[in-house]
Design an enzyme around this catalytic site. Structure first.
Site, short mmCIF file in Angstrom:
data_model
loop_
_atom_site.label_atom_id
_atom_site.label_comp_id
_atom_site.label_asym_id
_atom_site.label_seq_id
_atom_site.Cartn_x
_atom_site.Cartn_y
_atom_site.Cartn_z
N LYS B 92 0.84 -1.20 0.00
CA LYS B 92 0.00 0.00 0.00
C LYS B 92 0.88 1.25 0.00
O LYS B 92 1.86 1.31 0.73
CB LYS B 92 -0.89 -0.02 1.25
CG LYS B 92 -1.97 1.07 1.28
CD LYS B 92 -2.81 0.96 2.56
CE LYS B 92 -3.96 1.95 2.57
NZ LYS B 92 -4.76 1.85 3.81
N SER B 167 -9.76 2.39 2.89
CA SER B 167 -8.85 3.08 1.99
C SER B 167 -7.96 2.16 1.17
O SER B 167 -7.47 2.55 0.12
CB SER B 167 -7.95 4.01 2.80
OG SER B 167 -7.09 3.25 3.65
N SER B 191 -9.84 -0.18 6.93
CA SER B 191 -9.23 0.00 5.60
C SER B 191 -8.60 -1.24 5.00
O SER B 191 -8.26 -1.26 3.82
CB SER B 191 -8.18 1.12 5.64
OG SER B 191 -8.82 2.37 5.71
#
EC number: 6.3.5.7
Lengths: 502, 520
Positions: B92, B167, B191
């Site tokens: 990420k 997210s 997330s």
């Protein structure tokens, strides 16, 4: 720069009662920074003692420096504080480029040390107790240099450079409770308090304690109230007063300025003030109201600091003797008068005299050498007496030679010069310079005869019992022998010659 | 290698790839290249998945080649290779990496390269796992749809018009689209788990402190946690075992390891375990198809020997409100460092004077997106003098109450269970103008972050009404991550037996989907 009206200090004191408060920041001399492994070193190339943590790079986290915690506990204990069983760090949020994260990690509602006091001895021996509110840990900010304007001021500067070497250096901030009742001695107390804090942290070995380097920095709060009123007046905070003398002057000046403001019927503005050493005045800084909002909240990246009681006691056991107590002890041990001892302290040769006594000299001899011979030479050479290069062993050797009558005091002083000039040990200097006392009575008797002949009136006085007049004849003999005679022996021979018994 | 082989390779789990690599049936370069090819095929273009913000081709292949060389040379070095050596992974883009840009999905960091590696990245490198690239996310991890990325939204591989969650939509979509067998995510309020739920993948938020946060760009420090994203429960366990453990750079990381998670995932046994349904986390407000799949999972667990009990966590109703005070408060402070002074974007004000305050202001105005600004403003307000007690202070009290609810619940059950998200993937743009509706998506995931307990989301099937994946969430007491893997592995195998294979087998062929839509 506008100049503020002031009242004379005496007039200010007639009308008002000053209340003081101090925030003293002490930079700790830990190897690494408060929250990072970067070196804590003064004076290096800008931005070399930094890593990603100090620069506030994305993703970094702080880790508390254990030595800094230990040093903070030492300071807390030396200030007679309680040590928190658990305490937290908090974030003080404000945007300014000297703070890489745009918040300072500090302690807010949970300081590591609190509720202490420090007894301050004033010059006349009065002891004044200053209550300590708290001592808390935090990190220093970077250093900004404003360029393109006048003399490093931010006003008119075209740009600023920032050095983050100092960012993250561990600080302990010591905050007093309001100090009441100092009266006209407020300036003296201010200086003495900061001096005492500086001495304590130096003695603990937790800070280099050099005010000129900013290791110890003082913010001085001053307010006035009419005599008899309990409620405090509105205070000003004079920032970064960075010498002991300046602390005294700044407090005095602020008292005089506040008095003039109050006399004019205007309210004092709560603000920070900047100290100017050149004019010995302060100027208005930023208006500081209680509405200043740093949005403090507990630092979520750090767990609470929980000093175990065992650890605190362990630290307490290793604390050095407090400077004030040590002075009391030494004064008594050495038998100096108040004046003599104060002169020794002011000359900064307490440690040196103690070492010299330990090396074998008597207390009076040690004082005589350091105060009579070395302090003056150090002043001429513009160094601290301790740094002149005189060892306790040298003094002991010199004093033994004098006691044994090998050299006299005047010669000993010359021998010290020789030692400092690198001519060797005292014995070597005596030999090289041929500085032995003349002990053969023959040449002395000749010189005595000559001196008596030269001053017959004096000789007559001595014969008549005025023995104290003998100095003139002794002086003549010493002059004739270029100081190499043993003055005591000369005196004996003169008296013998004149048939006077004492 | 043939095209078919390459297609087969990308569909293997990390554990399967590791076994093939160890047996030298494939090379790490072949495996890595297969995934890079897949990224090239489905990720780019107008209608691509857009899971990756940066593809790390050269370095990934170099690491793979190094693993192959060590294996080929044999001996001690080959013996000592980590189990996952040569298994590629996506990271990420909130996690900093040397040699690749890190943007946090924000214009304010566009083009910035970190001078240091996050601790988890160091661990991936030590295990010699090729890093395929950096995955898309909502800006600074603020969002539940990846639509708040400054670099365009990620698309859900099940339906390219739908959100992949957020997210960490990039990491979940990359794994769901077979662009990577594994990915790292971060989870502040869901997330990792919510994107897992809506993409039919597995995502785990470990116990707070179980994985070092050093190098994860902080949103809310007391809530953030790095965790694994994968297609199987076992793969997540394998990955958490790599990235977990104490880190001297993170004071909040736990001093002791969390036990053998891989063994727990392989154990697979729920006989006699008590599994608690959280009364407040299903039913009203949850999509019917989500509710159906949830009930189906409960039945399967019951059949496998678990005892299903009901627990009540009455304070969970305040979790969302308290979260939206604590998270923005911490974020407002954490994001203060992005000011254009030291790194990243610097924008000069159009009009003089050119003061530092105005440069900081112009930089932040131009560099941050709306959602980030919304949360900074909210947090700044909540921490303000006079409001602190009412907002931040009260929220912290709620947090304590939530922790007590969990304690009470775990006194009655070994593991808790709920749907991961109230709905399946919604359409791109559907909730973009309605922040509150967007925030509600995290209602079931937020309590775990507030209490620091671990949570795992695994695929629970497809909702009847829209045929989209539903996530099942398991929660365990702090430090008991192993229980999640143990129960998760059982439920996964029961469900896959029922479906006749992994859920992702039912997903549409992405290459066709991307191409058809490109053609449109």
């Amino acid at each position: 720069m506008s100049t503020d009206a002031t009242l004379s200090f005496e007039e200010a004191m007639e009308k008002y009662d000053p209340v003081l408060g101090f925030e003293v920041h002490v930079e700790l001399n830990t190897k690494t920074k408060m929250f990072s492994s970067a070196p804590n070193v003064f004076g290096d190339e800008p931005n070399t003692n930094v890593n990603e943590v100090d620069l506030g790079m994305p993703g970094v986290l702080p880790v508390v420096n254990k030595t800094a915690v230990e040093s903070s506990i030492k300071i807390g204990l030396a200030l007679n504080c309680k040590i928190a069983e658990s305490c937290r760090f908090a974030r003080k949020n404000y945007f300014y480029p000297d703070t890489p994260k745009n918040f300072q990690t500090s302690q807010y509602d949970e300081p590591i040390a609190y509720d202490g006091y420090l007894d301050i001895e004033l010059e006349d021996g009065t002891v004044f107790r200053v209550e300590i509110e708290r001592a808390h840990m935090e990190e220093d900010a970077g250093k900004l240099t404003h360029l393109g304007g006048s003399a490093g001021r931010i006003q008119g500067a075209e740009y600023s450079l920032v050095d983050y070497n100092r960012a993250g250096v561990p600080l302990v901030e010591i905050v007093t409770k309001p100090i009441e009742g100092a009266g006209s001695r407020a300036p003296e107390l201010a200086k003495a308090y900061v001096a005492a804090v500086r001495e304590i942290v130096k003695n603990l070995g937790v800070s280099d304690a050099k005010m000129e380097r900013g290791n110890v920095r003082c913010d001085a709060n001053v307010s006035l109230r009419p005599h008899g009123r309990e409620r405090f007046g509105i205070r000003s905070e004079t920032k970064n007063v960075n010498s002991l003398r300046a602390v005294e002057h700044a407090v005095r000046y602020e008292i005089q300025r506040h008095a003039a403001v109050l006399d004019s019927g205007e309210p004092v503005i709560q603000e920070t003030r900047h100290w100017h050493e050149d004019t010995r005045t302060t100027t208005s800084g930023r208006a500081k109201s209680d509405a200043d909002d740093y949005r403090y909240f507990p630092e979520p990246d750090l767990v609470p600091v929980v000093p175990s009681r065992e650890w605190v006691e362990e630290i307490r056991q290793t604390l050095p003797e407090p400077p004030a107590e040590r002075r009391k002890r030494l004064k008594q041990d050495w038998g100096y008068s108040d004046l003599e001892f104060r002169d020794v302290v002011n000359a900064g040769v307490l440690d040196e005299i103690e070492e010299t006594i330990t090396a074998g000299a008597s207390a009076s001899v040690a004082r005589k050498w350091w105060m009579g011979e070395i302090v003056g030479r150090a002043k001429n050479a513009d160094v601290d007496p301790g740094q002149l290069g005189v060892t306790p062993a040298t003094i002991v050797e010199l004093s033994r030679m004098v006691e044994a009558g090998k050299i006299n005091n005047k010669m000993a002083s010359a021998v010290l010069d020789g030692v400092l000039a690198g001519e060797g040990t005292p014995a070597e200097v005596v030999e090289k310079r041929g500085l032995a006392v003349v002990s053969d009575d023959g040449p002395l008797l000749e010189a005595i005869d000559a001196a008596l002949a030269a001053q017959p009136d004096v000789a007559e006085k001595i014969r008549g019992g005025k023995v104290q007049a003998i100095g003139a004849i002794v002086g003549g003999v010493m002059k004739a022998t270029r100081g190499q005679a043993d003055a005591g022996r000369v005196r004996e021979l003169i008296l013998e010659k004149l048939g006077v018994t004492v | 290698m043939t095209e078919t082989n390459s297609t087969e390779l990308i569909r293997l789990s990390a554990a399967q790839l590791a076994a093939k690599l160890a047996a030298r049936e494939v090379t790490a370069v072949e495996v890595t290249q297969a995934h890079l090819d897949r990224i090239a095929a489905v990720d780019g273009g107008e209608r691509g998945v857009n899971a990756f913000l940066h593809v790390n081709t050269e370095e990934a292949l170099a690491v793979a080649a190094e693993v192959d060389a060590i294996r080929a040379a044999g001996g001690q070095a080959a013996q000592e290779l980590h189990e996952l050596a040569g298994v590629p992974i996506a990271v990420k883009d909130l996690i900093v990496t040397i040699g690749q840009p890190t943007t946090a999905g924000s214009k304010i960091l566009e083009g910035w390269y970190s001078p240091y590696d996050a601790t988890v990245v160091k661990k991936l490198r030590a295990a010699k796992m090729p890093i395929l690239g950096k995955t898309n996310l909502d800006e600074f991890a603020m969002g539940s749809s990846t639509e708040h990325s400054a670099f365009g939204p990620t698309r859900n591989p099940w339906d390219l018009d739908r959100i992949p969650g957020g997210s960490g939509g990039g990491s979940a979509a990359a794994v769901a689209a077979f662009e990577a067998p594994l990915a790292l995510g971060t989870d502040t309020g869901g997330s990792i788990r919510q994107p897992g739920a809506v993409t039919g993948t597995v995502g785990v938020k470990p116990t707070y402190g179980g994985v070092s946060r050093y190098g994860a760009i902080a949103m809310a420090s007391s809530l953030d946690q790095i965790g694994p994203v994968s297609r199987t429960v076992l793969d997540s366990a394998l990955l958490q075992q790599v990235i977990g453990g104490h880190d001297p750079h993170d004071s909040t990381s736990l001093p002791d390891p969390l036990g053998d998670l891989v063994a727990a995932a392989r154990l697979g046994n729920v006989d006699g375990m008590k599994i608690g349904i959280i009364k407040e986390l299903h039913g009203e407000g949850y999509q019917a198809g989500v509710e159906n799949r949830f009930n189906e999972s409960l039945e399967l667990l019951k059949e496998a020997g678990a005892e299903i009990v009901e627990v009540s966590c009455p304070n969970f109703q305040y979790a969302l409100g308290a979260y939206y005070l604590i998270m923005p408060s911490e974020a407002s402070s954490n994001l203060a460092k992005f000011d254009g002074v030291r790194y990243g974007l610097r924008v000069l004000p159009e009009e003089p004077p050119l003061t530092i305050e105005r440069v900081m202001g112009a930089t932040r105005a131009a560099g941050f997106g709306d959602e980030v600004k919304r949360r900074i403003i909210l947090g700044t307000y909540a921490l303000s003098a006079g409001y602190y007690d009412a907002y931040y202070g009260s929220a912290q009290k709620v947090r304590t109450l939530i922790q007590r609810d969990f304690e009470a619940a775990f006194a009655k059950a070994d593991v808790l269970i709920s749907p991961t998200a109230p709905t399946t993937a919604f359409k791109l743009g559907e909730k973009l103008d309605d922040p509150l509706a967007m925030y509600l998506n995290d209602v079931a995931t937020i309590p775990a972050n507030m209490a620091g307990v671990p949570g795992l989301s695994l695929p629970g099937g497809l909702a009847d009404e829209d045929g989209l994946p539903v996530g099942i969430q398991l929660l365990a007491p702090a430090r008991e991550d192993a229980r999640l893997y143990r129960v998760g592995a059982v439920l996964e195998s029961l469900l896959e037996a029922k479906w006749g294979g992994p859920l992702l087998d039912k997903a549409p062929s992405l290459v066709e989907l991307v191409e058809t839509q490109e053609a449109k």
